[in-house]
Design a protein around this motif. Structure first.
Motif, short mmCIF file in Angstrom:
data_model
loop_
_atom_site.label_atom_id
_atom_site.label_comp_id
_atom_site.label_asym_id
_atom_site.label_seq_id
_atom_site.Cartn_x
_atom_site.Cartn_y
_atom_site.Cartn_z
N SER A 564 61.46 48.43 -8.98
CA SER A 564 60.64 47.45 -9.69
C SER A 564 60.01 48.05 -10.95
N TYR A 565 59.43 49.25 -10.82
CA TYR A 565 58.78 49.87 -11.97
C TYR A 565 59.80 50.19 -13.06
N ALA A 566 60.92 50.76 -12.67
CA ALA A 566 61.93 51.11 -13.67
C ALA A 566 62.43 49.87 -14.40
N SER A 567 62.64 48.78 -13.66
CA SER A 567 63.14 47.56 -14.27
C SER A 567 62.10 46.91 -15.18
N ARG A 568 60.85 46.82 -14.71
CA ARG A 568 59.83 46.10 -15.46
C ARG A 568 59.26 46.92 -16.61
N ILE A 569 59.12 48.22 -16.40
CA ILE A 569 58.48 49.07 -17.41
C ILE A 569 59.50 49.64 -18.39
N ASN A 570 60.56 50.23 -17.85
CA ASN A 570 61.47 51.00 -18.70
C ASN A 570 62.46 50.14 -19.48
N GLN A 571 62.52 48.85 -19.16
CA GLN A 571 63.37 47.96 -19.95
C GLN A 571 62.62 47.35 -21.12
N ASP A 572 61.33 47.62 -21.20
CA ASP A 572 60.49 47.05 -22.26
C ASP A 572 59.81 48.17 -23.03
#
Length: 703
Positions: A564-572
């Motif tokens: 979840s963190y990688a998807s929500r944070i690192n994609q933005d």
């Protein structure tokens, strides 16, 4: 000299008659009763004050002291059921068969009970030493590792023939038929940190991979004892719950290599500006003198508090941190100033705001409570109804419950945080210097034409950036200010850092803009309007509250959070958070269980978290709790436990955190890359960003 307890009224009453020649009277023995059950350790009434430590769960508890028969003379409690406050010795009757104190415990742990049969009285404090009882964390199901070699499938990750290294143990192996087999180091907790042996090209620093070491300067390391008692600040000679302890910039500079060894690339220091000179009463009961050692009660934003050092020691700190590739993040307070203290009124020549000052010592900071007074008693010398309060901050600067001042409101922005004077940051009205600074001889504050309160605060804070090269701000109490003020602070900070870099090209680490992370209380992983008002990141309260413990118990349960963190944070690219397991306002992870193996395991799950992380000083070393005097957050602000790091379990604990931190520092993919789970047993995942790729394997809890 202490009175001999054998001749106390209590002891004489227990004699009940004359002793025969040669007869020896056994000392009466009582027990502490918690919720109707006797604690096994007895209390002997012939030994004067006696203390014992006992664990308590969160909630309300009934407390009394008695013999088994609730006998008059040895049955101690309140005359009527009443609360038992922390830190204050409460009088007791010695013939109370049915009455108990009610003790409300907000934080489970060990508590120290001190019983004085001479008085008689009972005092309770949160214990700093372990009792024989040890709290256990809740059970968490987990995959098991038998200590044998572990095979992980790397199909499609690296081709056969690729030589990989476990960054933890330094073992190497080659990928064969899409698999790799290695044995995790026992001390790793079943962890493999796989990286290519071939040295990767260094990646430029990005705030997306922030690893921030947060410390209270005063509690970290004392490099210059000569500045420990600025403005006549005193020790209390007791538990020193909230006195100044001596940490300073020089001490911090001496420990930069230690912080660097943990893989940290930024250091967050608490506010450094000149604090109120004196103390207030600590806690509801006024149990201790409470000084502004933490930095959040400002007096003069243009001066460094001399307890921390001077401008030269700040310059040295920033320069030496930069030489090591570490940034400095300064905590800033835009919402409020500090309380009024006796020392400030004396030092600033505001005697007209006092009363009965002839009863004060020559140096007002040396006042001590006596008789029936506690530390709140200093208030009797301040005339809160004086018509001269306009000589203080002034009604154009703050809301305060004082004559002539605007009164605090009831919402987040206009309310008063903890009763502190609230700056009128929403006002666009031009103001001059606050009267107390206009009259202060050593201030660097200058009048700014047509400036509002927020204009002054922004100018004062960003001046430190312009002069010393501060890399970023941690903003305190964010939701208590208008968003547009934070946006203006970020804009001014960015301009100030650019000026410093242009003036100091040899010292500039890079061309990155100014960084701001904010404390929006109880905020989680959510991108909202604050990110459009100056903030690059916000502190993530969710991780500590919901995930830190269960994922420390079993790292295999971390994958939903990681994904979840990688998807929500690192994609933005315009979104990040700063997650933590301990802080100065909430809790100390080590404090709950005092469990070194658990503290090793939380390093595994936490240090591999996507997004930014904040390591609170002592997370890596098992720093314990301090006595809190009844104010719970003071327990998490203990002195750094340097004396424990030379050898033993805690020295090994630090080495464990260092290995994980250095792995994180070497691989931007850990914090800022994509995340893909490879297998459940062993639990394995790959992180990838650009040319950087790593695989982490968790074999399971060792059987």
């Amino acid at each position: 000299m202490r009175r001999d307890p054998r001749f106390s009224p209590l002891w004489l009453a227990l004699l009940g008659g004359p002793l025969l020649t040669g007869q020896v009277l056994a000392a009466p023995e009582v027990h502490l009763y918690v919720d109707g059950k006797a604690v096994a350790t007895p209390l002997h009434l012939d030994k004067g004050p006696v203390a014992l430590t006992h664990p308590l769960a969160k909630g309300s508890h009934q407390i009394r002291i008695s013999d088994a028969g609730n006998s008059c003379g040895t049955s101690f409690g309140p005359s009527e059921s009443k609360p038992l406050p922390f830190g204050t010795a409460q009088p007791m009757d010695n013939c109370t068969k049915d009455q108990s104190f009610t003790l409300r415990v907000m934080l489970a742990g060990d508590y120290q009970f001190t019983f004085n049969p001479d008085t008689p009285s009972l005092q309770v404090l949160r214990a700093t030493k372990k009792s024989e009882f040890k709290r256990q964390p809740p059970e968490e199901p987990c995959i098991q590792w038998d200590g044998d070699p572990v095979t992980v499938s790397l199909q499609g990750i690296w081709p056969d023939g690729t030589r990989l290294r476990d960054a933890y143990s330094k073992q190497e192996a080659v990928v064969k038929q899409g698999k790799l087999t290695l044995t995790p180091a026992k001390e790793s907790g079943g962890l493999l940190l796989l990286e290519p042996v071939k040295v990767a090209k260094p990646t430029p620093f990005s705030w997306d991979q922030a690893s921030v070491y947060f410390l209270l300067t005063d509690r970290f390391h004392n490099g210059d004892p000569a500045n420990d008692h600025s403005f006549g600040r005193q020790k209390d000679g007791q538990d020193e719950v909230a006195t100044w302890h001596g940490g300073d910039f020089k001490g911090l500079t001496e420990k930069l290599d230690y912080i660097k060894s943990l893989g940290m690339n930024a250091i967050w220091i608490t506010p450094m500006v000149e604090q109120v000179h004196g103390f207030i009463g600590g806690g509801e009961q006024g149990n201790f003198p409470f000084y502004a050692y933490h930095g959040y009660w400002a007096l003069d934003f243009t001066k460094i508090d001399p307890n921390y050092g001077d401008e030269e020691s700040l310059k040295t700190l920033v320069d030496e941190a930069h030489k090591r590739g570490m940034r400095i993040i300064l905590d800033v307070v835009m919402n409020h100033a500090g309380y009024t203290t006796l020392a400030d009124l004396q030092d600033l020549g505001l005697e007209s705001l006092t009363q009965n000052s002839d009863k004060l010592p020559t140096v007002w900071n040396q006042w001590r409570p006596s008789g029936d007074l506690n530390w709140h008693g200093y208030n009797q010398f301040i005339d809160y109804q004086s018509p001269n309060w306009n000589q203080w901050w002034g009604p154009g600067w703050v809301r305060a419950g004082l004559p002539g001042y605007p009164q605090p409101g009831t919402d987040d922005v206009t309310g008063s945080v903890a009763g502190l004077p609230d700056f009128l940051t929403e006002s666009t009205k031009p103001v001059g210097l606050p009267p107390l600074l206009a009259a202060k001889k050593d201030t660097k504050a200058k009048a700014i034409p047509n400036a509002s309160v927020s204009d002054y605060l922004i100018a004062w804070h960003t001046d430190w950036v312009r002069r010393f090269g501060i890399d970023g701000f941690r903003a305190d109490t964010v939701k208590h200010l208008e968003p547009e003020v934070w946006a203006r602070l970020k804009q001014a900070g960015t301009a100030a850092l650019k000026e410093w870099k242009q003036a100091n090209p040899a010292k500039a680490l890079d061309d990155l803009p100014f960084y701001m992370v904010g404390e929006v209380w109880d905020h989680g992983v959510a991108k909202d309007f604050w990110y459009q008002n100056g903030f690059d990141s916000l502190i993530n309260f969710d991780y500590q509250r919901e995930f830190a413990l269960p994922q420390a118990q079993c790292m295999a349960g971390s994958d939903p959070t990681y994904a979840s963190y990688a998807s929500r944070i690192n994609q933005d690219p315009e979104f990040n958070v700063l997650s933590y397991i301990s802080s100065h306002d909430t809790k100390l992870f080590f404090g709950d269980y005092q469990d070194i193996p658990l503290q090793r395991r939380v390093a595994n799950s936490f240090m591999l978290l996507p997004g930014g992380i904040q390591l609170y000083y002592g997370d890596e070393s098992g720093r314990g709790l301090a006595k809190d005097g009844g104010v719970f957050d003071q327990s998490v602000r203990s002195d750094m436990n340097w004396q424990e790091l030379g050898h033993g379990d805690k020295a090994e604990l630090v080495k464990h955190w260092q290995r994980l931190g250095q792995f994180r520092a070497a691989h931007p993919a850990v914090a800022a890359g994509s995340h893909q789970k490879l297998s459940d047993a062993p639990y394995a995942f790959v992180r990838e960003q650009g040319d950087d790729k790593v695989v982490v394997v968790f074999a399971g809890r060792q059987k």
